[in-house]
Design an enzyme around this catalytic site. Sequence first.
Site, PDB file in Angstrom:
ATOM      1  N   ILE A   1     -30.787  36.025   4.539  1.00 63.42           N
ATOM      2  CA  ILE A   1     -31.828  35.584   5.473  1.00 63.42           C
ATOM      3  C   ILE A   1     -31.821  36.536   6.659  1.00 63.42           C
ATOM      4  O   ILE A   1     -30.966  36.458   7.549  1.00 63.42           O
ATOM      5  CB  ILE A   1     -31.610  34.130   5.920  1.00 63.42           C
ATOM      6  CG1 ILE A   1     -31.692  33.196   4.707  1.00 63.42           C
ATOM      7  CG2 ILE A   1     -32.646  33.721   6.966  1.00 63.42           C
ATOM      8  CD1 ILE A   1     -31.533  31.737   5.020  1.00 63.42           C
TER       9      ILE A   1
ATOM     10  N   ASP B   1     -26.347  33.978   7.126  1.00 61.26           N
ATOM     11  CA  ASP B   1     -26.436  34.126   5.676  1.00 61.26           C
ATOM     12  C   ASP B   1     -26.971  35.521   5.361  1.00 61.26           C
ATOM     13  O   ASP B   1     -27.978  35.944   5.938  1.00 61.26           O
ATOM     14  CB  ASP B   1     -27.372  33.067   5.091  1.00 61.26           C
ATOM     15  CG  ASP B   1     -27.461  33.172   3.580  1.00 61.26           C
ATOM     16  OD1 ASP B   1     -26.687  32.484   2.904  1.00 61.26           O
ATOM     17  OD2 ASP B   1     -28.299  33.953   3.079  1.00 61.26           O
TER      18      ASP B   1
ATOM     19  N   ALA C   1     -28.281  30.930  10.785  1.00 61.70           N
ATOM     20  CA  ALA C   1     -28.349  30.599  12.206  1.00 61.70           C
ATOM     21  C   ALA C   1     -29.278  29.428  12.482  1.00 61.70           C
ATOM     22  O   ALA C   1     -29.008  28.607  13.366  1.00 61.70           O
ATOM     23  CB  ALA C   1     -28.797  31.829  12.993  1.00 61.70           C
TER      24      ALA C   1
ATOM     25  N   LEU D   1       8.559  -8.832  -4.362  1.00 60.46           N
ATOM     26  CA  LEU D   1       8.282 -10.275  -4.397  1.00 60.46           C
ATOM     27  C   LEU D   1       6.820 -10.540  -4.730  1.00 60.46           C
ATOM     28  O   LEU D   1       6.483 -11.585  -5.285  1.00 60.46           O
ATOM     29  CB  LEU D   1       8.643 -10.902  -3.044  1.00 60.46           C
ATOM     30  CG  LEU D   1      10.123 -10.836  -2.643  1.00 60.46           C
ATOM     31  CD1 LEU D   1      10.319 -11.395  -1.243  1.00 60.46           C
ATOM     32  CD2 LEU D   1      10.994 -11.593  -3.646  1.00 60.46           C
ATOM     33  N   ALA D   2       5.929  -9.585  -4.359  1.00 62.50           N
ATOM     34  CA  ALA D   2       4.495  -9.712  -4.659  1.00 62.50           C
ATOM     35  C   ALA D   2       3.906  -8.311  -4.739  1.00 62.50           C
ATOM     36  O   ALA D   2       4.455  -7.349  -4.177  1.00 62.50           O
ATOM     37  CB  ALA D   2       3.796 -10.538  -3.582  1.00 62.50           C
TER      38      ALA D   2
ATOM     39  N   ASP E   1       0.820  -1.218   0.000  1.00 62.46           N
ATOM     40  CA  ASP E   1       0.000   0.000   0.000  1.00 62.46           C
ATOM     41  C   ASP E   1       0.854   1.268   0.000  1.00 62.46           C
ATOM     42  O   ASP E   1       0.531   2.248  -0.682  1.00 62.46           O
ATOM     43  CB  ASP E   1      -0.927   0.007   1.222  1.00 62.46           C
ATOM     44  CG  ASP E   1      -1.999  -1.062   1.139  1.00 62.46           C
ATOM     45  OD1 ASP E   1      -2.371  -1.436   0.007  1.00 62.46           O
ATOM     46  OD2 ASP E   1      -2.464  -1.520   2.200  1.00 62.46           O
ATOM     47  N   VAL E   2       1.934   1.272   0.788  1.00 60.38           N
ATOM     48  CA  VAL E   2       2.787   2.463   0.843  1.00 60.38           C
ATOM     49  C   VAL E   2       3.440   2.707  -0.508  1.00 60.38           C
ATOM     50  O   VAL E   2       3.483   3.841  -1.016  1.00 60.38           O
ATOM     51  CB  VAL E   2       3.853   2.319   1.949  1.00 60.38           C
ATOM     52  CG1 VAL E   2       4.806   3.508   1.919  1.00 60.38           C
ATOM     53  CG2 VAL E   2       3.196   2.203   3.312  1.00 60.38           C
TER      54      VAL E   2
ATOM     55  N   PRO F   1     -22.908  31.156  11.646  1.00 61.42           N
ATOM     56  CA  PRO F   1     -23.555  31.484  12.919  1.00 61.42           C
ATOM     57  C   PRO F   1     -22.623  31.760  14.090  1.00 61.42           C
ATOM     58  O   PRO F   1     -23.094  32.162  15.146  1.00 61.42           O
ATOM     59  CB  PRO F   1     -24.398  30.227  13.196  1.00 61.42           C
ATOM     60  CG  PRO F   1     -23.668  29.128  12.504  1.00 61.42           C
ATOM     61  CD  PRO F   1     -23.030  29.735  11.298  1.00 61.42           C
TER      62      PRO F   1
ATOM     63  N   ASP G   1     -20.470  43.327  11.177  1.00 64.27           N
ATOM     64  CA  ASP G   1     -21.422  43.658  12.233  1.00 64.27           C
ATOM     65  C   ASP G   1     -21.140  42.860  13.501  1.00 64.27           C
ATOM     66  O   ASP G   1     -20.193  42.082  13.575  1.00 64.27           O
ATOM     67  CB  ASP G   1     -22.869  43.465  11.759  1.00 64.27           C
ATOM     68  CG  ASP G   1     -23.140  42.051  11.282  1.00 64.27           C
ATOM     69  OD1 ASP G   1     -22.667  41.103  11.948  1.00 64.27           O
ATOM     70  OD2 ASP G   1     -23.834  41.892  10.261  1.00 64.27           O
TER      71      ASP G   1
ATOM     72  N   LYS H   1     -25.009  46.107  14.967  1.00 64.44           N
ATOM     73  CA  LYS H   1     -26.413  46.393  15.222  1.00 64.44           C
ATOM     74  C   LYS H   1     -26.905  45.537  16.382  1.00 64.44           C
ATOM     75  O   LYS H   1     -26.412  44.448  16.624  1.00 64.44           O
ATOM     76  CB  LYS H   1     -27.266  46.063  14.004  1.00 64.44           C
ATOM     77  CG  LYS H   1     -26.864  46.747  12.712  1.00 64.44           C
ATOM     78  CD  LYS H   1     -27.809  46.278  11.628  1.00 64.44           C
ATOM     79  CE  LYS H   1     -27.321  46.716  10.263  1.00 64.44           C
ATOM     80  NZ  LYS H   1     -28.193  46.213   9.196  1.00 64.44           N
TER      81      LYS H   1
END
Length: 457
Positions: free
Chosen positions: A306, A303, A332, A43-44, A22-23, A225, A248, A270
């Site tokens: 919204i 957002d 939120a 070898l394999a 794998d490595v 949020p 804000d 605000k």
Amino acid sequence: MDHLPIFCQLRDRDCLIVGGGDVAERKARLLLDAGARLTVNALAFIPQFTAWADAGMLTLVEGPFDESLLDTCWLAIAATDDDALNQRVSEAAEARRIFCNVVDAPKAASFIMPSIIDRSPLMVAVSSGGTSPVLARLLREKLESLLPLHLGQVAKYAGQLRGRVKQQFATMGERRRFWEKLFVNDRLAQSLANNDQKAITETTEQLINEPLDHRGEVVLVGAGPGDAGLLTLKGLQQIQQADVVVYDRLVSDDIMNLVRRDADRVFVGKRAGYHCVPQEEINQILLREAQKGKRVVRLKGGDPFIFGRGGEELETLCNAGIPFSVVPGITAASGCSAYSGIPLTHRDYAQSVRLITGHLKTGGELDWENLAAEKQTLVFYMGLNQAATIQQKLIEHDMPGEMPVAIVENGTAVTQRVIDGTLTQLGKLAQQMNSPSLIIIGRVVGLRDKLNWFSNH
């Protein structure tokens, strides 16, 4: 400096990997991506190597390591689980003056493999010199989030434009300003990603021919949020490119710490019922800064579309002919509900969600009869001061008094606080909470005891 960072041209050059597991497979992917003419000796072999060999992508040599395999090589990698064999490969490569990487043994290697961020032709390599691969990986992941995926396409296209830009702009300063415009132009990046040749040509011509002292632009960015980790990648990229950030009260300090250090910061915080800076003045700040030719980010909690008055701000810019774009944020309702263990929808309890402003103005009566219906979730933004009225109106319109409710204060932040109860208690519960808070009403709140994961961390 213990290691010199270099980028090797390996296309069509012989390279060797000793190891078939794998490595070795992970190293082989990198060399194949670089176009190397690859031989793998072991070898394999795991199945992936066989598949690559069947496809003609590399050559397999099954059997013991033979030093003659190095004779034509430019570069070698020892990637077996046999330390003695890895050392032998390294010594044989050293004798031939061939650079050799030994996996998990940097002292035995003549080169080490960095963590790579690939935005070809733009490449970034990160290394800890073999002392802490995990740290290098974490840094790579952070850099990945900062570099847009389309950056490579933009870099490649920029290379095609170099001759024309040199002819068009006489001074180095003019060229620099042009390249800065090009590399932050979202429309060009999107057009390149979509291979939209017409849009690519139009955008390029506009960038080349417009005056360098052109008007700036405004980017409306949702900060999410509260938790800085919920800021989107695109939002992060925008605040790090901004000349001016107008923000804000709902934007957390953690997010503001990510803003470009030399950017101007304009606070227009605000609070419910009181505006530190009137909305019209905020609109004019955005307009004024953009007209100076600056890249302005209007950073809003949640957002911007919204209950964020983002539409009003963009209308002002649109009327003045100022270019703008929008980067959505996690609102939120989504963030606070998720961090409180309250699903906004549920097959058994809620088939719809209502997002409602709690700023109940005279003459703006809500449709309380529909809001009191079952099988839905109500989320009130900025409703803390109106909680008693919300309680009264919903009960008057036949919502059961035992309907579960929750109030989330400082949602998603480490200071998040949640209290829950029933609708008949809503007004009193609100007296225990501070702004910013979100009110959630519906049967789904009853799932909080089971699904509340955040407070358990």
